[in-house]
Motif scaffolding. Structure first.
Motif, short mmCIF file in Angstrom:
data_model
loop_
_atom_site.label_atom_id
_atom_site.label_comp_id
_atom_site.label_asym_id
_atom_site.label_seq_id
_atom_site.Cartn_x
_atom_site.Cartn_y
_atom_site.Cartn_z
N LYS A 49 -37.34 37.40 -33.60
CA LYS A 49 -36.69 36.64 -34.66
C LYS A 49 -37.45 36.89 -35.96
N VAL A 50 -36.73 37.35 -36.97
CA VAL A 50 -37.34 37.67 -38.26
C VAL A 50 -36.85 36.70 -39.33
N THR A 51 -37.61 36.64 -40.43
CA THR A 51 -37.26 35.75 -41.53
C THR A 51 -36.27 36.43 -42.48
N LEU A 52 -35.68 35.62 -43.34
CA LEU A 52 -34.76 36.13 -44.35
C LEU A 52 -35.55 36.54 -45.59
N HIS A 53 -35.12 37.61 -46.23
CA HIS A 53 -35.77 38.06 -47.46
C HIS A 53 -35.40 37.12 -48.60
N THR A 54 -36.25 37.06 -49.61
CA THR A 54 -36.03 36.16 -50.74
C THR A 54 -34.75 36.47 -51.52
N ASP A 55 -34.21 37.70 -51.39
CA ASP A 55 -32.97 38.03 -52.09
C ASP A 55 -31.73 37.50 -51.37
N GLY A 56 -31.91 37.01 -50.12
CA GLY A 56 -30.78 36.49 -49.35
C GLY A 56 -29.84 37.56 -48.84
N LEU A 57 -30.21 38.82 -48.99
CA LEU A 57 -29.34 39.92 -48.62
C LEU A 57 -29.90 40.79 -47.50
N GLN A 58 -31.14 40.54 -47.09
CA GLN A 58 -31.82 41.35 -46.08
C GLN A 58 -32.67 40.45 -45.20
N VAL A 59 -33.27 41.07 -44.19
CA VAL A 59 -34.29 40.39 -43.40
C VAL A 59 -35.62 41.09 -43.61
#
Length: 126
Positions: free
Chosen positions: A89-99
């Motif tokens: 399980k990975v986190t979401l990137h700050t741009d909201g468009l990637q992980v």
């Protein structure tokens, strides 16, 4: 950008038009949460409620699909993920468009990895 890759049921994703927070820019494919009834970018360690299916209209209304456990999404890695494995399980990137390649407090479960390079495509579910 998150895009629907596969659904494990024969119906379409629940689709809604919701208002965005004032002056918040929302891009197609962005993961979103609700804050006081309005859409906003999802936090890195929070499960998203919606995926933007297009940009906001002139009234600030955004077309979005509700995130469901049976829907898998294609997206990209913001950093190299050579150590990642299926099921992580990975986190979401700050741009909201990637992980990201960060597994601490992750919310997106990796289902398939096409490329573990930065910018490489992977499939996730929530």
């Amino acid at each position: 950008m998150f895009s629907i890759y596969k659904m494990s049921v024969g119906t379409t994703a629940p689709f809604r038009y919701l208002p965005r927070k004032t002056d918040e820019v929302i891009a197609a494919g962005e993961v979103l949460a609700l804050d006081a009834g309005k859409l906003t970018k999802c936090a890195a360690t929070a499960k998203p409620a919606y995926i933007a299916m297009g940009p906001a209209d002139e009234n600030g209304t955004v077309p979005c699909a509700e995130v469901q456990p049976h829907i898998e999404f294609m997206t990209t890695l913001s950093a190299a993920g050579a150590a990642l494995n299926l099921g992580d399980k990975v986190t979401l990137h700050t741009d909201g468009l990637q992980v990201t390649a960060t597994t601490t407090d992750g919310v997106a479960t990796i289902k398939q990895i096409f490329s573990a390079d930065a910018g490489g495509e992977i499939i996730v579910s929530f």
